[in-house]
Design a protein around this motif. Structure first.
Motif, short mmCIF file in Angstrom:
data_model
loop_
_atom_site.label_atom_id
_atom_site.label_comp_id
_atom_site.label_asym_id
_atom_site.label_seq_id
_atom_site.Cartn_x
_atom_site.Cartn_y
_atom_site.Cartn_z
N UNK A 247 1.30 -11.26 16.02
CA UNK A 247 1.05 -10.11 15.16
C UNK A 247 1.77 -8.87 15.64
N UNK A 248 1.73 -8.62 16.95
CA UNK A 248 2.39 -7.44 17.49
C UNK A 248 3.91 -7.54 17.35
N UNK A 249 4.46 -8.70 17.62
CA UNK A 249 5.91 -8.89 17.47
C UNK A 249 6.32 -8.69 16.01
N UNK A 250 5.53 -9.24 15.09
CA UNK A 250 5.83 -9.11 13.67
C UNK A 250 5.79 -7.65 13.22
N UNK A 251 4.78 -6.92 13.65
CA UNK A 251 4.66 -5.51 13.28
C UNK A 251 5.82 -4.68 13.84
N UNK A 252 6.20 -4.94 15.08
CA UNK A 252 7.30 -4.21 15.69
C UNK A 252 8.62 -4.47 14.96
N UNK A 253 8.90 -5.75 14.64
CA UNK A 253 10.12 -6.08 13.91
C UNK A 253 10.11 -5.48 12.52
N UNK A 254 8.97 -5.53 11.87
CA UNK A 254 8.85 -4.98 10.52
C UNK A 254 9.05 -3.46 10.53
N UNK A 255 8.51 -2.81 11.56
CA UNK A 255 8.68 -1.36 11.67
C UNK A 255 10.14 -0.98 11.85
N UNK A 256 10.86 -1.76 12.66
CA UNK A 256 12.28 -1.49 12.88
C UNK A 256 13.07 -1.68 11.60
N UNK A 257 12.84 -2.78 10.91
CA UNK A 257 13.59 -3.09 9.69
C UNK A 257 13.31 -2.06 8.59
N UNK A 258 12.04 -1.75 8.38
CA UNK A 258 11.70 -0.82 7.31
C UNK A 258 12.12 0.61 7.63
N UNK A 259 12.15 0.97 8.91
CA UNK A 259 12.61 2.31 9.29
C UNK A 259 14.09 2.47 8.99
N UNK A 260 14.84 1.37 9.15
CA UNK A 260 16.27 1.41 8.81
C UNK A 260 16.45 1.57 7.30
N UNK A 261 15.61 0.88 6.54
CA UNK A 261 15.71 0.94 5.08
C UNK A 261 15.14 2.25 4.54
N UNK A 262 13.98 2.68 5.08
CA UNK A 262 13.33 3.91 4.66
C UNK A 262 13.19 4.83 5.88
#
Length: 337
Positions: A247-262
């Motif tokens: 869960x923590x790895x998923x959230x961290x990766x998602x935060x990185x990807x979405x921060x690049x997009x938004x």
């Protein structure tokens, strides 16, 4: 009479503190058996200091790990009940008195108690103790309660009757998880277990986060090793650290990807809000219990406790369950908890 058996490996300072605490017991009806498991730094001279204060025996053997070392001590013991402590424990003055009174009123075959931290422990030791006993990090299956069914004593504070030892033949040769294996075999043989809440010990556990990581990683490996020996022993609660890690790895990766997009500052805050909430909860809860310094140290301690267990768990799933290569070992030089 009780027989206290202590496996020992390269811990002369800690065994000195443990034995000193045993000299202060309010109930003196016990013997002490120290079994040194092939230490490079033997403690025989320290143990000799207590020959006139305790009924104490000392044995030295080649290294085989804590389980078989405990068995040797149990084989040479004389008590009706055998109590096992880890060498990094300090025993409160009324421990034997508390256990004795409980057993007089309750017929039980095996028992154990919780652990706690002394004010003199280092901040890191207190933070590790918090991580290993807090309901936030353990869900209540350790510490002063047991909420997943029958109580499973653990070897830092564990006792059982002579009958239990004779029937089960004692601990197995497992290097990690040998105490849980012992408890499972106790229950499989229809012996009763009990948590004696007031029979606690002060447990130092590990002295730094690196050693703590290695210990917990091995515990994660051991959980799958235990499943191979006891197929029904794996419960849903044992999957939680692995889920936490994913869960923590998923959230961290998602935060990185979405921060690049938004690219807004609020994006990572929103995505990582569960992690932030957990960190704040740990900080507040531990600070109330232990002070602000330990509160901050409890954050990495809890994350190590959950993540290292999850890593060891995943490694053992791959090695033991998928590749079917049997027992999985993590840090093989770390046999003592």
């Amino acid at each position: 009479m009780f027989s206290i058996v202590i496996p020992l490996y390269n811990r002369p300072d800690e065994i000195d503190e443990l034995l000193e605490s045993l000299t202060k017991q309010s109930n003196k009806d016990f013997e002490v058996i120290i079994v040194e498991d092939g230490s490079d730094n033997p403690s025989e001279n320290i143990i000799k200091k207590y020959s006139d204060k305790l009924t104490i025996s000392y044995y030295y053997k080649q290294n085989t790990g804590p389980g078989l070392t405990r068995n040797l001590g149990a084989e040479r013991s004389k008590g009706d009940y055998i109590i096992f402590f880890d060498s990094d424990c300090i025993i409160p003055e009324k421990y034997i008195e508390t256990v004795s009174n409980y057993l007089k009123q309750n017929k039980v075959d095996a028992f154990g108690g919780p652990d706690s931290a002394l004010p003199t422990f280092t901040p890191i030791q207190k933070a590790i103790s918090y991580a290993m006993t807090s309901i936030i990090s353990t869900g209540g299956i350790r510490g002063a309660s047991e909420k997943t069914g029958k109580f499973h004593p653990r070897s830092f504070n564990m006792g059982f009757s002579r009958e239990v030892f004779n029937k089960t033949k004692g601990f197995s040769d497992m290097r990690f998880g040998e105490d849980i294996d012992m408890t499972l075999r106790i229950l499989e043989n229809n012996f009763s277990t009990a948590l004696i809440k007031d029979a606690f010990v002060y447990h130092k556990r590990r002295t730094d986060f690196k050693k703590f990581f290695r210990q917990i990683f091995n515990s994660g490996c051991a959980r799958i090793n235990l499943k191979l020996r006891h197929p029904n022993s794996l419960k849903l609660v044992h999957l939680l650290p692995a889920c936490f890690l994913l869960g923590n790895i998923t959230l961290l990766l998602l935060a990185i990807i979405l921060t690049i997009i938004y690219p807004f500052w609020t994006t990572p805050v929103i995505i990582l809000s569960p992690i932030i909430l957990l960190i704040i909860t740990i900080l507040i809860d531990s600070s109330i219990r232990n002070g602000i310094k330990v509160g901050f140290l409890s954050i990495p301690a809890v994350y190590i406790q959950l993540s290292a267990y999850g890593m060891g768990f995943f490694k053992a799933v791959w090695h033991g369950l998928i590749l079917k290569k049997g027992d999985t070992f993590g840090f093989v030089k770390n046999f003592y908890k």
